[in-house]
Design a protein around this motif. Structure first.
Motif, PDB file in Angstrom:
ATOM      1  N   GLU A   5       0.914  -1.295  -0.185  1.00 38.26           N
ATOM      2  CA  GLU A   5      -0.150   0.557  -0.393  1.00 38.26           C
ATOM      3  C   GLU A   5       1.397   1.806   0.165  1.00 38.26           C
ATOM      4  O   GLU A   5       1.904   1.102   0.293  1.00 38.26           O
ATOM      5  CB  GLU A   5      -1.189   0.333   1.619  1.00 38.26           C
ATOM      6  N   TYR A   6       0.023   2.245  -0.805  1.00 37.31           N
ATOM      7  CA  TYR A   6       0.841   3.276  -0.710  1.00 37.31           C
ATOM      8  C   TYR A   6       0.906   4.341  -0.462  1.00 37.31           C
ATOM      9  O   TYR A   6      -0.339   4.597  -0.439  1.00 37.31           O
ATOM     10  CB  TYR A   6       1.498   3.403  -2.222  1.00 37.31           C
ATOM     11  N   GLY A   7       1.602   5.143   0.547  1.00 37.08           N
ATOM     12  CA  GLY A   7       0.564   6.531   0.776  1.00 37.08           C
ATOM     13  C   GLY A   7       0.502   8.194   0.210  1.00 37.08           C
ATOM     14  O   GLY A   7      -0.361   8.834   0.098  1.00 37.08           O
ATOM     15  N   LEU A   8       1.747   7.788  -0.637  1.00 35.86           N
ATOM     16  CA  LEU A   8       1.350   8.589  -2.211  1.00 35.86           C
ATOM     17  C   LEU A   8       0.624   8.815  -2.589  1.00 35.86           C
ATOM     18  O   LEU A   8       0.569   7.572  -2.993  1.00 35.86           O
ATOM     19  CB  LEU A   8       3.053   9.421  -1.764  1.00 35.86           C
ATOM     20  N   ASP A   9      -0.040   9.298  -3.436  1.00 38.47           N
ATOM     21  CA  ASP A   9      -1.256   9.012  -4.842  1.00 38.47           C
ATOM     22  C   ASP A   9      -0.068   8.920  -6.434  1.00 38.47           C
ATOM     23  O   ASP A   9      -0.741   8.336  -7.166  1.00 38.47           O
ATOM     24  CB  ASP A   9      -2.249  10.180  -5.105  1.00 38.47           C
ATOM     25  N   GLU A  10       0.814   9.814  -5.999  1.00 33.05           N
ATOM     26  CA  GLU A  10       1.163   9.338  -6.860  1.00 33.05           C
ATOM     27  C   GLU A  10       2.506   7.990  -7.694  1.00 33.05           C
ATOM     28  O   GLU A  10       3.043   7.335  -8.131  1.00 33.05           O
ATOM     29  CB  GLU A  10       2.619  10.509  -7.517  1.00 33.05           C
ATOM     30  N   ASP A  11       2.736   7.598  -5.813  1.00 30.91           N
ATOM     31  CA  ASP A  11       3.467   6.150  -6.168  1.00 30.91           C
ATOM     32  C   ASP A  11       2.253   4.881  -6.130  1.00 30.91           C
ATOM     33  O   ASP A  11       2.791   4.127  -7.344  1.00 30.91           O
ATOM     34  CB  ASP A  11       3.945   5.798  -4.291  1.00 30.91           C
ATOM     35  N   ASP A  12       1.122   5.284  -6.111  1.00 33.50           N
ATOM     36  CA  ASP A  12      -0.089   4.190  -5.673  1.00 33.50           C
ATOM     37  C   ASP A  12      -0.047   4.331  -7.586  1.00 33.50           C
ATOM     38  O   ASP A  12      -0.490   3.498  -7.959  1.00 33.50           O
ATOM     39  CB  ASP A  12      -1.585   4.869  -4.846  1.00 33.50           C
ATOM     40  N   MET A  13      -0.125   5.435  -8.622  1.00 32.51           N
ATOM     41  CA  MET A  13      -0.458   5.543  -9.828  1.00 32.51           C
ATOM     42  C   MET A  13       0.774   5.141 -10.736  1.00 32.51           C
ATOM     43  O   MET A  13       0.762   4.534 -11.542  1.00 32.51           O
ATOM     44  CB  MET A  13      -0.325   7.159 -10.494  1.00 32.51           C
TER      45      MET A  13
END
Length: 269
Positions: free
Chosen positions: A178-186
């Motif tokens: 799981e990623y805390g930053l939206d850009e990482d999740d993208m």
């Protein structure tokens, strides 16, 4: 000009995160310098303290990425067949492009908690099987690429076979990040798979030679090539309860880190 700068920052961040996640995605705390874990446990009431280090170097075109970690790992035997393992790394990296530093960071990484349960043994054949669930906690600064930013978890199936000359180990593992930053999740995958195989050979009564090969899911979305590695090293038992080790890990393809130097110590109490 603004769009060019934004695209460069996005590309740089993707490279950094992929580089760091290839190093620290799956918390398989094996008998260093091996990546592949074995089914061995400490025994009821016994501790093991490890301090392991890794130093990496990866070059691609004009980009040179260096980094590493020093990890402190504490294992405790709840029973003869169950260990609890805590690991906390201190990590760092530096990225240079055309000789100029474009990124430089260091700090504590994500804390990991694992439980190793050896649930099957066939002593006559030297065969044993274990499960190792794991969870990581966001103690690292995800803004600097030092952690995921959210709690993540997974697990591994460990198989070991002991013979007269040494041991063989097989790992099949999965981690959901799981990623805390939206850009990482993208930019990054949530599902990371790992498969590796290792061998140990008794060189002398006090020294073991090790080799390791494995592959893991590329953390970068849209990438079909997956990092694969080959590793070789030695473990020397200074005493019955104190080991030192060293090894080298090489990338077998372009998406794996080119070279990683490994060294560590282990003290059992």
């Amino acid at each position: 000009m603004k769009n060019h700068y934004t695209n460069f920052i996005t590309m740089l961040r993707t490279l950094l995160l992929a580089f760091m996640l290839m190093l620290f995605t799956l918390p398989l705390y094996a008998a260093h310098p091996l990546i592949t874990d074995d089914t061995g446990t400490q025994g009821a009431g016994r501790f093991q303290l490890e301090i392991n280090s890794e130093f990496t170097d990866d070059e691609e075109d004009a980009v040179d990425e260096t980094g590493g970690e020093v990890a402190t790992i504490l294992s405790y035997g709840i029973t003869d067949d169950i260990d609890v393992v805590l690991g906390l790394p201190y990590v760092w990296y530096r990225v240079k492009e055309d000789g100029f530093t474009v990124a430089d960071a260091d700090g504590v990484g994500d804390l990991t908690l694992e439980v190793k349960w050896r649930f099957f043994e066939y002593e006559d054949r030297g065969l044993s099987v274990a499960l190792k669930p794991a969870v990581s906690f966001p103690t690292g600064d995800d803004g600097k690429g030092l952690g995921n930013g959210k709690v993540s978890g997974g697990g591994a199936l460990l198989v070991s076979k002991e013979g007269v000359l040494g041991k063989l180990h097989l790992n099949l593992a999965y981690m959901y990040n799981e990623y805390g930053l939206d850009e990482d999740d993208m930019l990054l995958r949530n599902d990371i798979w790992h498969a590796s195989f290792a061998g140990e050979i008794n060189v002398t009564a006090d020294m073991v030679g090790v080799c390791n090969i494995g592959v893991e899911t590329n953390p970068e979305k849209g990438m079909d090539d997956h990092p694969a590695f080959l590793l070789g090293g030695l473990i020397y038992s200074v005493t019955e309860n104190f080991d030192i080790d060293a090894g080298v890990k090489w990338g077998l393809n372009d998406v794996e880190t080119d070279t990683t130097w490994l060294a560590g110590v282990a003290l059992r109490l």
